[in-house]
Write an enzyme that holds these catalytic residues in place. Structure first.
Site, short mmCIF file in Angstrom:
data_model
loop_
_atom_site.label_atom_id
_atom_site.label_comp_id
_atom_site.label_asym_id
_atom_site.label_seq_id
_atom_site.Cartn_x
_atom_site.Cartn_y
_atom_site.Cartn_z
CB CYS A 1 111.08 13.21 6.99
SG CYS A 1 109.99 14.05 5.70
CD GLU B 1 114.95 20.03 7.91
OE1 GLU B 1 115.13 20.53 6.82
OE2 GLU B 1 113.70 19.91 8.49
CB SER C 1 107.16 22.60 16.47
OG SER C 1 106.38 22.20 15.43
CB SER C 2 110.80 24.84 12.66
OG SER C 2 111.04 25.91 11.89
CG ASN C 3 105.59 22.39 11.47
OD1 ASN C 3 104.31 22.26 11.56
ND2 ASN C 3 106.28 21.34 12.08
CB CYS D 1 103.49 15.66 7.67
SG CYS D 1 105.15 15.43 8.60
CG HIS E 1 113.84 16.66 13.47
ND1 HIS E 1 113.67 16.12 14.81
CD2 HIS E 1 112.98 17.42 13.38
CE1 HIS E 1 112.63 16.41 15.22
NE2 HIS E 1 112.22 17.32 14.52
CG HIS F 1 115.32 22.96 13.29
ND1 HIS F 1 115.16 22.01 12.42
CD2 HIS F 1 114.07 23.23 13.75
CE1 HIS F 1 114.07 21.48 12.48
NE2 HIS F 1 113.27 22.22 13.48
#
Length: 312
Positions: free
Chosen positions: A96, A126, A222-224, A12, A74, A124
């Site tokens: 980000c 983030e 990786s959460s996503n 991304c 993050h 996490h």
């Protein structure tokens, strides 16, 4: 065999920016670079930078005084920023911008006296960073059961925020439950879940019905990427989250399978192509790339780095 290659997939804008930032730091400063946690949650990316001499640390105290410290995509809490100042570190913030937006919303709501419900996964990076902005005002929920356990008064001044990498559907269920319990709860002006996370989930949801097997390129932390695997599984297909072709097992497939390949937002294209080449070589697979949405988002390098570029 036929390969359905999802597009959009992979990096991304936020990940692209963070990786370009770290590459430029290595170019400018050599191997005297430290990163707080992983720059992005991807094994291949972290190993590549480690080979270039970058050091990934879990504690600011592990960074020598006066050295360069890069904050990961993050984001970090104010406490981490203060620790870096105390050690006189030169910091470069590769957070980000979409994560920074959530941080700013948390600060604004806290200052206005709201109790904030943060929808996200405990531990996490983030989530830890966001909660650090206003720890006395934020309550984390991860499941519908967590929402049921909330003990705010029926008329409490509430707002919710979300981790940017959640499943849209999963977050939607929790938001609906929050609104059912607390109809007055405020929402952010624009939803927090990242455009790229949403687009990759949309592609998997749309294309999985055409597939017999789904491969998601990404790391376990990786959460996503985990969300992409979960979506495919929820649609009744076997789905595997892998870092690269070396983790593939041939008995996952038959020669007449349709295999959907996608990649989480922190997985580089090189690992995608390795898997495509493996399936072409092993099963004589044909390739079809399927575009479900267009992406044209870019983020500039961090301001501190741009200033250093000008002074060099």
């Amino acid at each position: 065999m036929k390969i359905l290659l999802a597009n959009p997939r992979g990096f991304c804008a936020g990940v692209n920016m963070a990786i370009q930032c770290l590459e430029e730091c290595v170019r400018m400063f050599g191997d005297n670079i430290h990163v707080y946690h992983e720059i992005v949650h991807n094994k291949y990316v972290v190993e590549r930078f480690t080979k270039l001499g970058v050091r990934f640390v879990d504690e600011v105290s592990d960074v020598p005084e006066g050295a360069i410290l890069v904050y990961s995509a993050h984001g970090v809490s104010p406490a981490i920023r203060q620790q870096a100042r105390d050690r006189k570190l030169q910091t470069i913030d590769a957070t980000c911008p979409l994560v920074t937006k959530v941080h700013m919303e948390a600060i604004r709501y806290a200052r206005q006296g709201y109790n904030i419900v943060l929808i996200g996964h405990e531990g996490h990076d983030e989530v830890v960073g966001t909660m650090g902005e206003a720890p006395e005002s934020i309550t984390l929920v991860d499941t519908p059961e967590d929402v049921e356990k909330l003990s705010f008064a029926p008329d409490a001044k509430l707002a919710y925020l979300t981790q940017t990498t959640l499943s849209v559907e999963e977050a939607g269920r929790l938001i609906a439950k929050l609104k059912e319990r607390y109809p007055q709860i405020e929402s952010p002006p624009k939803e927090d879940i990242c455009y790229a996370t949403t687009n990759r989930q949309h592609a998997v949801a749309q294309l999985t019905e055409r597939a017999d097997v789904v491969l998601v390129l990404g790391s376990q932390n990786s959460s996503n990427s985990q969300r992409l695997k979960e979506i495919a599984k929820s649609l009744g297909r076997p789905a595997y989250l892998i870092d690269g072709a070396g983790e593939i097992q041939e008995d996952w497939f038959t020669e007449d399978n349709n295999v959907l390949i996608t990649a989480g937002a922190s997985a580089p294209e090189v690992v995608v192509q390795e898997v495509v080449n493996y399936l072409k070589t092993t099963f004589n697979a044909e390739l079809e790339e399927v575009v479900t949405r267009e992406e044209h988002v870019t983020f500039p390098l961090p301001k501190e780095l741009r200033q250093l570029q000008l002074s060099n």
